[in-house]
Write a protein that holds these residues in place. Sequence first.
Motif, PDB file in Angstrom:
ATOM      1  N   GLU A   1       8.423 -12.236  -3.921  1.00 30.50           N
ATOM      2  CA  GLU A   1       9.797 -12.349  -4.399  1.00 30.50           C
ATOM      3  C   GLU A   1      10.758 -11.581  -3.497  1.00 30.50           C
ATOM      4  O   GLU A   1      11.814 -12.086  -3.119  1.00 30.50           O
ATOM      5  CB  GLU A   1       9.885 -11.817  -5.827  1.00 30.50           C
ATOM      6  CG  GLU A   1      11.244 -11.995  -6.462  1.00 30.50           C
ATOM      7  CD  GLU A   1      11.275 -11.507  -7.902  1.00 30.50           C
ATOM      8  OE1 GLU A   1      12.285 -10.896  -8.278  1.00 30.50           O
ATOM      9  OE2 GLU A   1      10.281 -11.742  -8.630  1.00 30.50           O
ATOM     10  N   GLU A   2      10.390 -10.359  -3.123  1.00 33.22           N
ATOM     11  CA  GLU A   2      11.241  -9.507  -2.290  1.00 33.22           C
ATOM     12  C   GLU A   2      11.501 -10.136  -0.916  1.00 33.22           C
ATOM     13  O   GLU A   2      12.617 -10.097  -0.411  1.00 33.22           O
ATOM     14  CB  GLU A   2      10.583  -8.127  -2.128  1.00 33.22           C
ATOM     15  CG  GLU A   2      11.375  -7.156  -1.286  1.00 33.22           C
ATOM     16  CD  GLU A   2      12.578  -6.563  -2.009  1.00 33.22           C
ATOM     17  OE1 GLU A   2      13.457  -6.042  -1.308  1.00 33.22           O
ATOM     18  OE2 GLU A   2      12.653  -6.629  -3.248  1.00 33.22           O
ATOM     19  N   LEU A   3      10.449 -10.705  -0.314  1.00 29.20           N
ATOM     20  CA  LEU A   3      10.574 -11.283   1.026  1.00 29.20           C
ATOM     21  C   LEU A   3      10.900 -12.777   0.995  1.00 29.20           C
ATOM     22  O   LEU A   3      11.045 -13.389   2.055  1.00 29.20           O
ATOM     23  CB  LEU A   3       9.287 -11.040   1.822  1.00 29.20           C
ATOM     24  CG  LEU A   3       8.909  -9.571   2.040  1.00 29.20           C
ATOM     25  CD1 LEU A   3       7.595  -9.464   2.791  1.00 29.20           C
ATOM     26  CD2 LEU A   3      10.025  -8.821   2.778  1.00 29.20           C
ATOM     27  N   ASN A   4      10.973 -13.328  -0.209  1.00 30.51           N
ATOM     28  CA  ASN A   4      11.288 -14.744  -0.389  1.00 30.51           C
ATOM     29  C   ASN A   4      10.310 -15.646   0.384  1.00 30.51           C
ATOM     30  O   ASN A   4      10.722 -16.523   1.155  1.00 30.51           O
ATOM     31  CB  ASN A   4      12.740 -15.031   0.015  1.00 30.51           C
ATOM     32  CG  ASN A   4      13.230 -16.351  -0.537  1.00 30.51           C
ATOM     33  OD1 ASN A   4      12.732 -16.827  -1.566  1.00 30.51           O
ATOM     34  ND2 ASN A   4      14.181 -16.950   0.139  1.00 30.51           N
TER      35      ASN A   4
ATOM     36  N   TYR B   1       0.790  -1.227   0.000  1.00 30.87           N
ATOM     37  CA  TYR B   1       0.000   0.000   0.000  1.00 30.87           C
ATOM     38  C   TYR B   1       0.824   1.279   0.000  1.00 30.87           C
ATOM     39  O   TYR B   1       0.360   2.310  -0.468  1.00 30.87           O
ATOM     40  CB  TYR B   1      -0.999  -0.002   1.154  1.00 30.87           C
ATOM     41  CG  TYR B   1      -2.123  -0.955   0.875  1.00 30.87           C
ATOM     42  CD1 TYR B   1      -3.206  -0.562   0.107  1.00 30.87           C
ATOM     43  CD2 TYR B   1      -2.085  -2.267   1.318  1.00 30.87           C
ATOM     44  CE1 TYR B   1      -4.231  -1.438  -0.200  1.00 30.87           C
ATOM     45  CE2 TYR B   1      -3.112  -3.157   1.019  1.00 30.87           C
ATOM     46  CZ  TYR B   1      -4.166  -2.730   0.261  1.00 30.87           C
ATOM     47  OH  TYR B   1      -5.175  -3.600  -0.044  1.00 30.87           O
ATOM     48  N   PHE B   2       2.042   1.216   0.528  1.00 36.74           N
ATOM     49  CA  PHE B   2       2.822   2.443   0.595  1.00 36.74           C
ATOM     50  C   PHE B   2       4.008   2.462  -0.362  1.00 36.74           C
ATOM     51  O   PHE B   2       4.525   3.517  -0.688  1.00 36.74           O
ATOM     52  CB  PHE B   2       3.295   2.707   2.024  1.00 36.74           C
ATOM     53  CG  PHE B   2       2.150   2.924   2.974  1.00 36.74           C
ATOM     54  CD1 PHE B   2       1.259   3.967   2.786  1.00 36.74           C
ATOM     55  CD2 PHE B   2       1.943   2.078   4.040  1.00 36.74           C
ATOM     56  CE1 PHE B   2       0.193   4.173   3.636  1.00 36.74           C
ATOM     57  CE2 PHE B   2       0.879   2.275   4.903  1.00 36.74           C
ATOM     58  CZ  PHE B   2       0.002   3.321   4.694  1.00 36.74           C
ATOM     59  N   LYS B   3       4.455   1.298  -0.810  1.00 36.44           N
ATOM     60  CA  LYS B   3       5.582   1.253  -1.746  1.00 36.44           C
ATOM     61  C   LYS B   3       5.140   0.852  -3.143  1.00 36.44           C
ATOM     62  O   LYS B   3       5.930   0.913  -4.073  1.00 36.44           O
ATOM     63  CB  LYS B   3       6.656   0.292  -1.237  1.00 36.44           C
ATOM     64  CG  LYS B   3       7.320   0.783   0.041  1.00 36.44           C
ATOM     65  CD  LYS B   3       8.380  -0.170   0.533  1.00 36.44           C
ATOM     66  CE  LYS B   3       8.989   0.361   1.822  1.00 36.44           C
ATOM     67  NZ  LYS B   3       9.907  -0.606   2.423  1.00 36.44           N
ATOM     68  N   GLY B   4       3.900   0.381  -3.288  1.00 36.65           N
ATOM     69  CA  GLY B   4       3.364   0.096  -4.609  1.00 36.65           C
ATOM     70  C   GLY B   4       3.734  -1.249  -5.190  1.00 36.65           C
ATOM     71  O   GLY B   4       3.573  -1.464  -6.379  1.00 36.65           O
ATOM     72  N   PHE B   5       4.208  -2.154  -4.360  1.00 42.00           N
ATOM     73  CA  PHE B   5       4.556  -3.489  -4.857  1.00 42.00           C
ATOM     74  C   PHE B   5       3.290  -4.288  -5.136  1.00 42.00           C
ATOM     75  O   PHE B   5       2.262  -4.088  -4.500  1.00 42.00           O
ATOM     76  CB  PHE B   5       5.363  -4.259  -3.802  1.00 42.00           C
ATOM     77  CG  PHE B   5       6.811  -3.886  -3.699  1.00 42.00           C
ATOM     78  CD1 PHE B   5       7.786  -4.865  -3.778  1.00 42.00           C
ATOM     79  CD2 PHE B   5       7.227  -2.569  -3.508  1.00 42.00           C
ATOM     80  CE1 PHE B   5       9.136  -4.543  -3.669  1.00 42.00           C
ATOM     81  CE2 PHE B   5       8.561  -2.241  -3.391  1.00 42.00           C
ATOM     82  CZ  PHE B   5       9.522  -3.234  -3.480  1.00 42.00           C
TER      83      PHE B   5
END
Length: 182
Positions: free
Chosen positions: A157-160, A146-150
């Motif tokens: 993928e980012e947090l695996n 919600y705040f970074k737009g992912f």
Amino acid sequence: MYKTLSTITEKELVGLLKNKDKKGFELLYDNYSRVLYGIVLKIVHSESLAEDVLQDAFVKIWKNIDAYDASKGTLFTWLLNVCRNTAIDRLRSQSYKHTNKIQSLDNHVSMMDGQSQTQSAVDHIGLDKVVDTLKPEQKIIIDYIYFKGFTQAEVAEELNIPLGTVKTRVKSAINHLREFFK
């Protein structure tokens, strides 16, 4: 005629907007723009870009108010989603990516100053306090989405972590947050 939101109901405000009543739009802007600006600024990290995004979002709101469906949520939730999506779209646009690459050091300093203003605007509605009540694994996912737009896939993928886990945590977090906005 209308001075504050307390003088009319949300349904009446939506009616004014659907009838393209400019006073209704002024009331909407006067009462929601500050909070929405704070949220957009938290996403885009640039005051001038946040102002542009907010303007674009309010144009979308004006043109697409007929798309608002009260059975799906509150007016504020709909406004928040329009602003959030507009901010994310801008971040993902090629022109923003190009501009961001050539941004000067002065702009970076300005963005850092803008973050403190974001914090106060978001604190104004207590959103940070509400988000802080989430479990840490939910909070980080909400922050990314919600705040970074992912996207959910990008968060996985980012947090695996598995995409299904991300989706479950988002759903749980949203259900938890809904309780605060009832």
